[in-house]
Scaffold this motif. Structure first.
Motif, PDB file in Angstrom:
ATOM      1  N   HIS A   1      -3.863  -8.491  -0.433  1.00 42.08           N
ATOM      2  CA  HIS A   1      -5.043  -7.637  -0.420  1.00 42.08           C
ATOM      3  C   HIS A   1      -6.304  -8.491  -0.579  1.00 42.08           C
ATOM      4  O   HIS A   1      -6.359  -9.404  -1.419  1.00 42.08           O
ATOM      5  CB  HIS A   1      -4.980  -6.623  -1.557  1.00 42.08           C
TER       6      HIS A   1
ATOM      7  N   LYS B   1     -11.241   4.096  -3.125  1.00 39.32           N
ATOM      8  CA  LYS B   1     -12.362   3.393  -3.749  1.00 39.32           C
ATOM      9  C   LYS B   1     -12.717   2.145  -2.945  1.00 39.32           C
ATOM     10  O   LYS B   1     -13.906   1.827  -2.762  1.00 39.32           O
ATOM     11  CB  LYS B   1     -12.002   3.004  -5.179  1.00 39.32           C
TER      12      LYS B   1
ATOM     13  N   GLU C   1      -1.271  -2.016  -4.212  1.00 39.42           N
ATOM     14  CA  GLU C   1      -0.385  -2.604  -5.218  1.00 39.42           C
ATOM     15  C   GLU C   1      -0.115  -4.061  -4.885  1.00 39.42           C
ATOM     16  O   GLU C   1      -0.334  -4.522  -3.760  1.00 39.42           O
ATOM     17  CB  GLU C   1       0.932  -1.827  -5.292  1.00 39.42           C
TER      18      GLU C   1
ATOM     19  N   TYR D   1      -2.760   3.806  -3.043  1.00 39.40           N
ATOM     20  CA  TYR D   1      -3.009   2.715  -3.986  1.00 39.40           C
ATOM     21  C   TYR D   1      -2.811   1.357  -3.308  1.00 39.40           C
ATOM     22  O   TYR D   1      -1.968   1.212  -2.409  1.00 39.40           O
ATOM     23  CB  TYR D   1      -2.051   2.787  -5.175  1.00 39.40           C
TER      24      TYR D   1
ATOM     25  N   ILE E   1      -0.653  -1.903 -10.059  1.00 34.67           N
ATOM     26  CA  ILE E   1      -1.723  -1.276  -9.283  1.00 34.67           C
ATOM     27  C   ILE E   1      -2.979  -2.127  -9.403  1.00 34.67           C
ATOM     28  O   ILE E   1      -3.445  -2.426 -10.504  1.00 34.67           O
ATOM     29  CB  ILE E   1      -1.996   0.156  -9.771  1.00 34.67           C
TER      30      ILE E   1
ATOM     31  N   SER F   1       0.859  -1.191   0.000  1.00 28.85           N
ATOM     32  CA  SER F   1       0.000   0.000   0.000  1.00 28.85           C
ATOM     33  C   SER F   1       0.888   1.231   0.000  1.00 28.85           C
ATOM     34  O   SER F   1       1.682   1.447   0.916  1.00 28.85           O
ATOM     35  CB  SER F   1      -0.910   0.007   1.229  1.00 28.85           C
TER      36      SER F   1
ATOM     37  N   ALA G   1      -5.896  -1.447  -7.186  1.00 34.10           N
ATOM     38  CA  ALA G   1      -7.051  -0.600  -6.865  1.00 34.10           C
ATOM     39  C   ALA G   1      -6.554   0.635  -6.134  1.00 34.10           C
ATOM     40  O   ALA G   1      -5.357   0.756  -5.835  1.00 34.10           O
ATOM     41  CB  ALA G   1      -8.048  -1.369  -5.988  1.00 34.10           C
ATOM     42  N   THR G   2      -7.459   1.555  -5.855  1.00 36.79           N
ATOM     43  CA  THR G   2      -7.141   2.683  -4.980  1.00 36.79           C
ATOM     44  C   THR G   2      -7.745   2.421  -3.614  1.00 36.79           C
ATOM     45  O   THR G   2      -8.830   1.835  -3.497  1.00 36.79           O
ATOM     46  CB  THR G   2      -7.699   4.011  -5.530  1.00 36.79           C
ATOM     47  N   SER G   3      -7.055   2.848  -2.583  1.00 36.16           N
ATOM     48  CA  SER G   3      -7.556   2.605  -1.236  1.00 36.16           C
ATOM     49  C   SER G   3      -8.836   3.393  -0.970  1.00 36.16           C
ATOM     50  O   SER G   3      -9.730   2.925  -0.261  1.00 36.16           O
ATOM     51  CB  SER G   3      -6.486   2.968  -0.202  1.00 36.16           C
TER      52      SER G   3
ATOM     53  N   MET H   1      -5.245  -5.475 -13.100  1.00 35.49           N
ATOM     54  CA  MET H   1      -4.159  -4.639 -12.613  1.00 35.49           C
ATOM     55  C   MET H   1      -3.295  -4.161 -13.786  1.00 35.49           C
ATOM     56  O   MET H   1      -3.404  -4.670 -14.897  1.00 35.49           O
ATOM     57  CB  MET H   1      -3.314  -5.376 -11.568  1.00 35.49           C
TER      58      MET H   1
END
Length: 482
Positions: free
Chosen positions: A221, A186, A103, A101, A180, A97, A182-184, A152
Protein backbone atom coordinates in the motif's frame (compact mmCIF):
# COMPACT_ATOMS: atom_id res chain seq x y z
CA UNK A 1 23.89 9.28 39.53
CA UNK A 2 25.18 6.09 37.92
CA UNK A 3 22.75 4.25 35.67
CA UNK A 4 21.66 0.82 36.93
CA UNK A 5 22.11 -2.29 34.82
CA UNK A 6 18.32 -2.61 34.53
CA UNK A 7 17.92 0.99 33.36
CA UNK A 8 20.64 0.39 30.78
CA UNK A 9 18.83 -2.75 29.61
CA UNK A 10 15.59 -0.78 29.19
CA UNK A 11 17.42 1.74 26.99
CA UNK A 12 18.90 -1.12 24.94
CA UNK A 13 15.45 -2.69 24.51
CA UNK A 14 13.85 0.59 23.46
CA UNK A 15 16.59 1.06 20.84
CA UNK A 16 16.12 -2.47 19.48
CA UNK A 17 12.69 -3.19 17.95
CA UNK A 18 14.29 -5.69 15.52
CA UNK A 19 17.38 -7.88 15.31
CA UNK A 20 18.90 -5.34 12.91
CA UNK A 21 18.45 -2.52 15.40
CA UNK A 22 19.82 -4.70 18.22
CA UNK A 23 23.00 -5.28 16.21
CA UNK A 24 23.20 -1.59 15.39
CA UNK A 25 22.91 -0.65 19.07
CA UNK A 26 25.50 -3.30 19.99
CA UNK A 27 27.88 -1.83 17.38
CA UNK A 28 27.52 1.65 18.84
CA UNK A 29 28.30 0.40 22.34
CA UNK A 30 31.27 -1.68 21.20
CA UNK A 31 32.79 1.18 19.21
CA UNK A 32 32.39 3.52 22.18
CA UNK A 33 34.27 0.96 24.29
CA UNK A 34 37.22 0.78 21.88
CA UNK A 35 36.31 -2.33 19.90
CA UNK A 36 37.48 -2.25 16.27
CA UNK A 37 35.28 -3.58 13.48
CA UNK A 38 36.76 -6.22 11.18
CA UNK A 39 35.23 -7.57 7.98
CA UNK A 40 34.70 -11.22 7.11
CA UNK A 41 35.47 -10.27 3.51
CA UNK A 42 39.02 -9.28 4.38
CA UNK A 43 42.07 -10.79 6.02
CA UNK A 44 42.26 -10.28 9.77
CA UNK A 45 45.39 -8.90 11.40
CA UNK A 46 44.67 -9.26 15.09
CA UNK A 47 46.83 -8.34 18.07
CA UNK A 48 46.92 -9.63 21.64
CA UNK A 49 45.39 -7.16 24.08
CA UNK A 50 43.05 -5.68 21.43
CA UNK A 51 39.26 -5.81 21.02
CA UNK A 52 37.32 -6.52 17.82
CA UNK A 53 33.87 -7.29 16.41
CA UNK A 54 32.21 -8.23 13.12
CA UNK A 55 28.64 -8.53 11.85
CA UNK A 56 27.00 -10.93 9.45
CA UNK A 57 23.85 -9.88 7.61
CA UNK A 58 23.64 -7.01 10.12
CA UNK A 59 21.52 -9.33 12.30
CA UNK A 60 24.32 -11.38 13.89
CA UNK A 61 27.25 -9.84 15.75
CA UNK A 62 30.38 -11.39 17.28
CA UNK A 63 32.66 -9.38 19.60
CA UNK A 64 35.87 -10.53 21.26
CA UNK A 65 38.69 -9.26 23.45
CA UNK A 66 42.06 -10.99 23.12
CA UNK A 67 44.11 -11.48 26.28
CA UNK A 68 47.62 -10.03 26.26
CA UNK A 69 49.02 -13.49 27.08
CA UNK A 70 47.01 -15.26 24.40
CA UNK A 71 48.81 -17.62 22.00
CA UNK A 72 47.37 -19.86 19.28
CA UNK A 73 45.78 -22.95 20.77
CA UNK A 74 44.54 -21.26 23.93
CA UNK A 75 40.88 -21.33 24.80
CA UNK A 76 38.09 -18.96 23.76
CA UNK A 77 35.46 -18.25 26.39
CA UNK A 78 32.11 -17.49 24.82
CA UNK A 79 28.66 -16.35 25.84
CA UNK A 80 26.17 -17.00 23.06
CA UNK A 81 22.67 -15.54 22.78
CA UNK A 82 20.28 -14.49 20.02
CA UNK A 83 18.96 -11.23 18.61
CA UNK A 84 15.62 -12.40 17.19
CA UNK A 85 12.22 -12.78 18.84
CA UNK A 86 8.85 -14.12 17.64
CA UNK A 87 7.06 -11.47 15.61
CA UNK A 88 4.91 -10.74 12.58
CA UNK A 89 6.97 -10.06 9.45
CA UNK A 90 5.58 -8.31 6.41
CA UNK A 91 5.01 -10.53 3.41
CA UNK A 92 6.83 -9.90 0.10
CA UNK A 93 3.46 -8.72 -1.21
CA UNK A 94 1.82 -7.09 1.80
CA UNK A 95 -1.02 -5.21 0.05
CA UNK A 96 -4.34 -6.63 1.24
CA UNK A 97 -7.70 -4.92 0.63
CA UNK A 98 -10.83 -6.36 2.21
CA UNK A 99 -14.21 -4.97 3.23
CA UNK A 100 -13.20 -1.38 2.65
CA UNK A 101 -9.98 -1.64 4.67
CA UNK A 102 -6.32 -1.44 3.70
CA UNK A 103 -4.59 -4.28 5.53
CA UNK A 104 -0.97 -5.38 5.76
CA UNK A 105 -0.21 -9.02 4.99
CA UNK A 106 2.10 -10.60 7.55
CA UNK A 107 3.65 -13.99 8.17
CA UNK A 108 4.31 -15.46 11.60
CA UNK A 109 7.95 -15.73 12.65
CA UNK A 110 8.76 -18.22 15.39
CA UNK A 111 6.40 -19.62 18.01
CA UNK A 112 4.68 -16.50 19.24
CA UNK A 113 1.73 -16.14 21.59
CA UNK A 114 -0.23 -14.64 18.73
CA UNK A 115 -3.34 -13.77 20.74
CA UNK A 116 -1.23 -11.16 22.59
CA UNK A 117 -0.77 -9.20 19.34
CA UNK A 118 -4.43 -8.25 19.18
CA UNK A 119 -5.56 -4.76 20.22
CA UNK A 120 -2.00 -3.42 20.46
CA UNK A 121 -0.80 -0.16 18.94
CA UNK A 122 1.56 -1.39 16.24
CA UNK A 123 4.12 0.09 13.91
CA UNK A 124 6.81 -1.27 11.61
CA UNK A 125 10.61 -1.42 11.77
CA UNK A 126 13.43 -3.21 9.98
CA UNK A 127 15.68 -2.55 7.03
CA UNK A 128 15.19 -1.31 3.49
CA UNK A 129 17.32 -1.58 0.37
CA UNK A 130 17.41 1.85 -1.29
CA UNK A 131 18.44 2.82 -4.80
CA UNK A 132 20.61 5.95 -4.99
CA UNK A 133 22.24 7.92 -7.79
CA UNK A 134 25.95 8.59 -7.34
CA UNK A 135 28.26 10.05 -9.97
CA UNK A 136 25.82 9.21 -12.73
CA UNK A 137 25.39 5.56 -11.74
CA UNK A 138 23.07 3.63 -9.46
CA UNK A 139 24.18 2.34 -6.07
CA UNK A 140 22.24 0.38 -3.48
CA UNK A 141 22.37 0.79 0.26
CA UNK A 142 20.93 -1.01 3.28
CA UNK A 143 19.30 1.32 5.80
CA UNK A 144 17.47 0.77 9.08
CA UNK A 145 14.04 2.32 9.50
CA UNK A 146 11.63 2.64 12.38
CA UNK A 147 8.27 4.37 12.44
CA UNK A 148 7.72 5.37 16.06
CA UNK A 149 4.04 6.28 15.87
CA UNK A 150 1.23 3.71 15.90
CA UNK A 151 0.10 3.15 12.32
CA UNK A 152 -1.80 -0.12 12.46
CA UNK A 153 -3.72 -2.48 14.73
CA UNK A 154 -5.14 -6.01 14.81
CA UNK A 155 -8.62 -5.66 16.34
CA UNK A 156 -10.34 -8.50 18.13
CA UNK A 157 -13.86 -9.57 17.21
CA UNK A 158 -16.60 -8.26 19.53
CA UNK A 159 -17.89 -10.82 22.02
CA UNK A 160 -21.40 -10.31 20.61
CA UNK A 161 -20.17 -11.90 17.37
CA UNK A 162 -18.24 -14.70 19.10
CA UNK A 163 -20.01 -15.70 22.30
CA UNK A 164 -17.67 -18.65 22.95
CA UNK A 165 -14.45 -16.67 22.74
CA UNK A 166 -13.80 -16.87 26.50
CA UNK A 167 -13.92 -20.65 26.28
CA UNK A 168 -10.89 -20.56 24.02
CA UNK A 169 -9.53 -17.85 21.75
CA UNK A 170 -8.36 -19.69 18.65
CA UNK A 171 -6.31 -17.59 16.25
CA UNK A 172 -6.26 -18.44 12.56
CA UNK A 173 -2.83 -17.02 11.72
CA UNK A 174 -3.69 -16.62 8.04
CA UNK A 175 -7.02 -14.83 8.24
CA UNK A 176 -7.09 -13.16 11.68
CA UNK A 177 -3.65 -11.56 12.03
CA UNK A 178 -3.57 -8.97 9.22
CA UNK A 179 -3.21 -5.50 10.80
CA UNK A 180 -5.50 -2.69 9.62
CA UNK A 181 -3.52 0.21 8.16
CA UNK A 182 -6.35 2.50 6.97
CA UNK A 183 -9.80 2.54 5.41
CA UNK A 184 -10.08 2.74 1.66
CA UNK A 185 -12.80 5.41 1.87
CA UNK A 186 -10.56 7.69 3.94
CA UNK A 187 -7.67 7.11 1.58
CA UNK A 188 -9.86 8.06 -1.37
CA UNK A 189 -11.21 11.09 0.47
CA UNK A 190 -7.73 12.36 1.29
CA UNK A 191 -6.66 11.83 -2.33
CA UNK A 192 -9.74 13.60 -3.66
CA UNK A 193 -9.44 16.53 -1.22
CA UNK A 194 -5.76 16.94 -2.00
CA UNK A 195 -6.49 16.98 -5.74
CA UNK A 196 -9.13 19.70 -5.22
CA UNK A 197 -6.61 21.74 -3.27
CA UNK A 198 -8.90 22.42 -0.28
CA UNK A 199 -6.46 21.09 2.30
CA UNK A 200 -2.73 20.65 2.57
CA UNK A 201 -1.93 17.39 0.86
CA UNK A 202 -0.01 14.86 2.86
CA UNK A 203 -1.47 15.25 6.38
CA UNK A 204 -1.36 11.48 6.47
CA UNK A 205 2.16 10.83 5.29
CA UNK A 206 3.87 14.15 4.73
CA UNK A 207 3.58 14.19 0.94
CA UNK A 208 0.97 14.03 -1.82
CA UNK A 209 -1.26 10.95 -1.62
CA UNK A 210 -0.99 9.42 -5.06
CA UNK A 211 -3.27 6.92 -6.71
CA UNK A 212 -2.01 3.48 -5.71
CA UNK A 213 -2.68 2.07 -9.16
CA UNK A 214 -0.06 4.47 -10.54
CA UNK A 215 2.55 3.57 -7.92
CA UNK A 216 5.76 1.98 -9.16
CA UNK A 217 5.43 -0.69 -6.45
CA UNK A 218 2.16 -2.63 -6.65
CA UNK A 219 3.16 -5.00 -3.83
CA UNK A 220 2.51 -2.68 -0.89
CA UNK A 221 0.00 0.00 0.00
CA UNK A 222 1.29 3.43 -0.97
CA UNK A 223 0.60 5.05 2.45
CA UNK A 224 2.87 2.45 4.02
CA UNK A 225 5.59 3.00 1.41
CA UNK A 226 5.38 6.76 1.90
CA UNK A 227 5.79 6.41 5.66
CA UNK A 228 8.82 4.16 5.17
CA UNK A 229 10.30 6.47 2.53
CA UNK A 230 9.90 9.48 4.82
CA UNK A 231 11.85 7.64 7.51
CA UNK A 232 14.54 6.59 5.04
CA UNK A 233 14.80 10.03 3.42
CA UNK A 234 14.00 8.78 -0.07
CA UNK A 235 11.12 8.49 -2.52
CA UNK A 236 8.81 5.43 -2.43
CA UNK A 237 10.02 4.34 -5.88
CA UNK A 238 13.61 4.28 -4.57
CA UNK A 239 12.75 1.41 -2.20
CA UNK A 240 13.93 -1.76 -3.92
CA UNK A 241 13.08 -4.23 -1.17
CA UNK A 242 12.72 -4.48 2.58
CA UNK A 243 12.63 -6.76 5.62
CA UNK A 244 10.11 -5.21 7.97
CA UNK A 245 8.19 -6.50 10.94
CA UNK A 246 5.28 -5.30 13.03
CA UNK A 247 6.36 -4.04 16.44
CA UNK A 248 4.65 -2.80 19.57
CA UNK A 249 4.93 0.94 20.14
CA UNK A 250 4.69 0.67 23.94
CA UNK A 251 8.12 1.28 25.46
CA UNK A 252 9.99 -1.08 27.77
CA UNK A 253 9.85 0.07 31.37
CA UNK A 254 10.85 -0.74 34.95
CA UNK A 255 7.50 -1.39 36.63
CA UNK A 256 5.55 -3.15 39.35
CA UNK A 257 4.33 -1.81 42.72
CA UNK A 258 7.90 -2.06 44.07
CA UNK A 259 9.64 -1.32 40.75
CA UNK A 260 11.05 -4.85 40.78
CA UNK A 261 10.07 -5.93 37.25
CA UNK A 262 10.86 -5.06 33.67
CA UNK A 263 7.84 -5.08 31.35
CA UNK A 264 8.91 -5.31 27.73
CA UNK A 265 8.77 -7.14 24.47
CA UNK A 266 11.76 -9.17 23.23
CA UNK A 267 13.22 -9.99 26.67
CA UNK A 268 13.69 -13.38 25.05
CA UNK A 269 16.39 -12.95 24.15
CA UNK A 270 17.63 -9.36 24.12
CA UNK A 271 17.94 -9.48 27.91
CA UNK A 272 20.67 -12.13 27.69
CA UNK A 273 22.18 -10.44 24.63
CA UNK A 274 22.49 -7.18 26.56
CA UNK A 275 23.81 -8.72 29.79
CA UNK A 276 26.52 -10.68 27.97
CA UNK A 277 27.51 -7.71 25.82
CA UNK A 278 27.72 -5.34 28.79
CA UNK A 279 29.72 -7.92 30.75
CA UNK A 280 32.26 -8.26 27.92
CA UNK A 281 32.58 -4.49 27.49
CA UNK A 282 33.00 -3.82 31.21
CA UNK A 283 35.37 -6.70 32.01
CA UNK A 284 37.57 -5.70 29.05
CA UNK A 285 37.31 -1.94 29.60
CA UNK A 286 41.06 -1.24 29.63
CA UNK A 287 44.36 -2.83 28.66
CA UNK A 288 45.08 -3.67 32.29
CA UNK A 289 41.96 -5.88 32.47
CA UNK A 290 43.41 -8.05 29.71
CA UNK A 291 47.07 -8.11 30.74
CA UNK A 292 46.90 -11.46 32.60
CA UNK A 293 44.31 -13.10 30.33
CA UNK A 294 45.59 -16.13 28.39
CA UNK A 295 42.41 -16.71 26.42
CA UNK A 296 39.91 -14.80 24.30
CA UNK A 297 36.66 -13.46 25.75
CA UNK A 298 33.80 -13.53 23.24
CA UNK A 299 30.11 -12.72 22.88
CA UNK A 300 28.22 -14.12 19.88
CA UNK A 301 24.67 -12.90 19.25
CA UNK A 302 22.96 -14.92 16.51
CA UNK A 303 19.89 -14.37 14.39
CA UNK A 304 17.20 -16.96 13.60
CA UNK A 305 17.29 -18.95 16.87
CA UNK A 306 13.51 -18.81 17.09
CA UNK A 307 13.15 -20.74 13.82
CA UNK A 308 15.91 -23.33 14.27
CA UNK A 309 19.15 -21.40 13.53
CA UNK A 310 19.46 -22.81 10.02
CA UNK A 311 20.64 -19.79 8.06
CA UNK A 312 23.89 -18.17 6.96
CA UNK A 313 23.81 -16.03 10.10
CA UNK A 314 22.25 -18.52 12.53
CA UNK A 315 24.04 -20.63 15.12
CA UNK A 316 23.72 -23.58 12.73
CA UNK A 317 25.97 -21.81 10.22
CA UNK A 318 29.80 -21.87 10.27
CA UNK A 319 29.97 -18.36 11.78
CA UNK A 320 31.20 -19.56 15.19
CA UNK A 321 33.72 -22.00 13.77
CA UNK A 322 34.86 -19.35 11.28
CA UNK A 323 35.49 -16.90 14.11
CA UNK A 324 37.47 -19.41 16.19
CA UNK A 325 39.48 -20.46 13.15
CA UNK A 326 40.33 -16.93 12.06
CA UNK A 327 41.34 -15.83 15.55
CA UNK A 328 43.59 -18.86 16.00
CA UNK A 329 45.17 -18.63 12.55
CA UNK A 330 45.87 -14.92 13.03
CA UNK A 331 48.46 -15.91 15.61
CA UNK A 332 49.70 -19.14 13.98
CA UNK A 333 48.73 -20.42 10.53
CA UNK A 334 49.29 -24.08 11.49
CA UNK A 335 45.84 -25.70 11.43
CA UNK A 336 46.71 -28.07 14.28
CA UNK A 337 46.00 -25.33 16.82
CA UNK A 338 42.28 -24.95 16.06
CA UNK A 339 41.09 -28.34 17.42
CA UNK A 340 43.30 -27.81 20.47
CA UNK A 341 41.76 -24.38 21.02
CA UNK A 342 38.22 -25.78 20.70
CA UNK A 343 38.89 -28.38 23.41
CA UNK A 344 40.14 -25.62 25.72
CA UNK A 345 37.15 -23.41 24.98
CA UNK A 346 33.81 -23.08 26.76
CA UNK A 347 30.38 -21.80 25.72
CA UNK A 348 27.68 -20.34 27.93
CA UNK A 349 24.47 -20.62 25.91
CA UNK A 350 22.37 -17.84 27.43
CA UNK A 351 18.64 -17.90 26.67
CA UNK A 352 15.80 -16.83 28.95
CA UNK A 353 14.27 -19.45 31.27
CA UNK A 354 10.74 -20.22 32.48
CA UNK A 355 10.00 -18.69 35.88
CA UNK A 356 7.43 -20.40 38.10
CA UNK A 357 3.98 -18.99 37.29
CA UNK A 358 1.78 -18.59 40.40
CA UNK A 359 -1.40 -19.30 38.43
CA UNK A 360 -0.03 -22.44 36.77
CA UNK A 361 1.99 -24.13 39.51
CA UNK A 362 1.34 -27.56 38.01
CA UNK A 363 3.44 -26.73 34.93
CA UNK A 364 6.68 -26.96 36.92
CA UNK A 365 8.20 -29.99 38.61
CA UNK A 366 8.26 -29.65 42.40
CA UNK A 367 12.07 -29.70 42.70
CA UNK A 368 12.75 -27.43 39.72
CA UNK A 369 10.82 -24.19 40.12
CA UNK A 370 12.96 -21.20 39.07
CA UNK A 371 11.83 -18.03 40.79
CA UNK A 372 12.33 -14.36 40.09
CA UNK A 373 15.21 -12.77 42.02
CA UNK A 374 16.78 -16.24 42.22
CA UNK A 375 19.57 -15.67 39.71
CA UNK A 376 20.49 -17.45 36.50
CA UNK A 377 18.85 -20.81 35.83
CA UNK A 378 21.02 -23.75 34.75
CA UNK A 379 18.96 -25.80 32.29
CA UNK A 380 19.24 -29.60 32.20
CA UNK A 381 17.76 -32.15 29.80
CA UNK A 382 18.80 -35.81 29.59
CA UNK A 383 17.81 -35.87 25.90
CA UNK A 384 20.21 -33.02 25.05
CA UNK A 385 17.60 -30.38 24.31
CA UNK A 386 19.98 -28.41 26.53
CA UNK A 387 23.72 -29.07 26.30
CA UNK A 388 24.48 -28.90 30.04
CA UNK A 389 26.35 -31.77 31.69
CA UNK A 390 27.84 -32.25 35.16
CA UNK A 391 31.20 -30.73 34.19
CA UNK A 392 29.78 -27.61 32.59
CA UNK A 393 27.13 -27.17 35.29
CA UNK A 394 29.77 -27.43 38.02
CA UNK A 395 31.98 -24.91 36.24
CA UNK A 396 29.27 -22.30 35.97
CA UNK A 397 27.99 -22.94 39.50
CA UNK A 398 31.49 -22.73 41.01
CA UNK A 399 31.95 -19.27 39.49
CA UNK A 400 28.65 -18.22 41.08
CA UNK A 401 29.72 -19.60 44.48
CA UNK A 402 32.99 -17.68 44.42
CA UNK A 403 31.18 -14.43 43.73
CA UNK A 404 28.24 -15.20 46.06
CA UNK A 405 25.72 -15.11 43.23
CA UNK A 406 22.44 -17.06 43.37
CA UNK A 407 21.86 -19.83 40.85
CA UNK A 408 18.92 -22.16 40.14
CA UNK A 409 18.18 -25.39 38.25
CA UNK A 410 15.46 -26.27 35.75
CA UNK A 411 14.27 -29.57 34.28
CA UNK A 412 11.07 -29.83 32.24
CA UNK A 413 8.43 -32.24 33.50
CA UNK A 414 8.63 -35.66 31.87
CA UNK A 415 5.12 -35.31 30.47
CA UNK A 416 5.87 -31.99 28.73
CA UNK A 417 7.83 -31.21 25.57
CA UNK A 418 11.13 -29.41 26.13
CA UNK A 419 12.25 -26.43 24.08
CA UNK A 420 15.82 -25.97 22.96
CA UNK A 421 18.50 -23.32 22.39
CA UNK A 422 21.63 -22.61 20.38
CA UNK A 423 23.53 -24.67 22.98
CA UNK A 424 23.08 -28.16 21.49
CA UNK A 425 23.54 -26.77 17.96
CA UNK A 426 26.93 -25.24 18.76
CA UNK A 427 28.01 -28.05 21.08
CA UNK A 428 27.46 -30.64 18.35
CA UNK A 429 28.55 -28.47 15.42
CA UNK A 430 31.74 -27.07 16.94
CA UNK A 431 32.52 -29.69 19.60
CA UNK A 432 32.73 -27.15 22.41
CA UNK A 433 31.89 -27.69 26.09
CA UNK A 434 28.57 -25.98 26.76
CA UNK A 435 26.26 -25.03 29.61
CA UNK A 436 22.72 -23.78 28.99
CA UNK A 437 21.54 -20.98 31.29
CA UNK A 438 19.04 -18.13 31.35
CA UNK A 439 17.35 -15.56 33.54
CA UNK A 440 13.81 -16.49 34.67
CA UNK A 441 10.90 -14.69 33.02
CA UNK A 442 7.13 -14.87 32.59
CA UNK A 443 5.03 -14.51 29.43
CA UNK A 444 7.78 -15.89 27.18
CA UNK A 445 7.00 -15.27 23.49
CA UNK A 446 4.26 -12.77 24.30
CA UNK A 447 4.32 -9.34 22.70
CA UNK A 448 4.82 -8.10 26.30
CA UNK A 449 7.01 -10.15 28.67
CA UNK A 450 8.34 -9.62 32.18
CA UNK A 451 11.43 -10.41 34.24
CA UNK A 452 12.97 -9.22 37.51
CA UNK A 453 15.34 -6.26 37.87
CA UNK A 454 17.45 -8.31 40.32
CA UNK A 455 17.98 -11.10 37.80
CA UNK A 456 19.26 -8.65 35.19
CA UNK A 457 21.94 -7.60 37.67
CA UNK A 458 22.63 -11.21 38.69
CA UNK A 459 23.05 -12.21 35.03
CA UNK A 460 25.40 -9.33 34.25
CA UNK A 461 27.53 -10.05 37.33
CA UNK A 462 27.60 -13.79 36.62
CA UNK A 463 28.69 -13.30 33.00
CA UNK A 464 31.34 -10.83 34.07
CA UNK A 465 32.62 -13.32 36.66
CA UNK A 466 32.72 -16.03 33.99
CA UNK A 467 35.04 -13.97 31.81
CA UNK A 468 37.16 -13.09 34.81
CA UNK A 469 37.45 -16.52 36.42
CA UNK A 470 37.26 -19.17 33.72
CA UNK A 471 40.95 -19.40 32.77
CA UNK A 472 42.07 -20.14 36.31
CA UNK A 473 39.19 -22.47 37.16
CA UNK A 474 39.64 -24.51 33.99
CA UNK A 475 43.35 -25.04 34.75
CA UNK A 476 42.28 -26.84 37.95
CA UNK A 477 39.66 -29.07 36.28
CA UNK A 478 40.79 -32.50 35.02
CA UNK A 479 38.38 -34.64 32.98
CA UNK A 480 39.94 -36.17 29.87
CA UNK A 481 43.55 -35.74 30.98
CA UNK A 482 45.79 -38.80 30.71
Amino acid sequence: MEKSVAQDLVEFLNASPTAFHAVDEAKKRLRSAGFEQVSEREEWKLQAGKKYFFTRNYSTIVAFAIGQKYVAGNGIYIIGAHTDSPCLKLKPVSKVSKGGYLEVGVQTYGGGLWHTWFDRDLSVAGRVIIRKQKDGSETYTHQLVRIDEPIMRIPTLAIHLDRGVNDGFKVNTQSHLAPILATSVKAELIKSTAENGSVEAGSLVGKKFEDETNSGNPKHHLPLLQLIAAQAGCEPDDICDFELQACDTQHSIIAGALKEFIFSGRLDNLCMSFCSLKALIDISSSESTLENETGVRMVALFDHEEIGSNSAQGAGSPVMLDALSRITSSFNSDTKFLPIAIQKSFLVSADMAHALHPNYMDRHEENHQPKMHGGLVIKHNANQRYATNAVTSFTFREIANKHKLPVQDFVIKNDMQCGSTIGPILASGVGIRTVDVGAPQLSMHSIREMCAVDDVKHSYEHFKAFFQEFSLLDSKLAVDDV
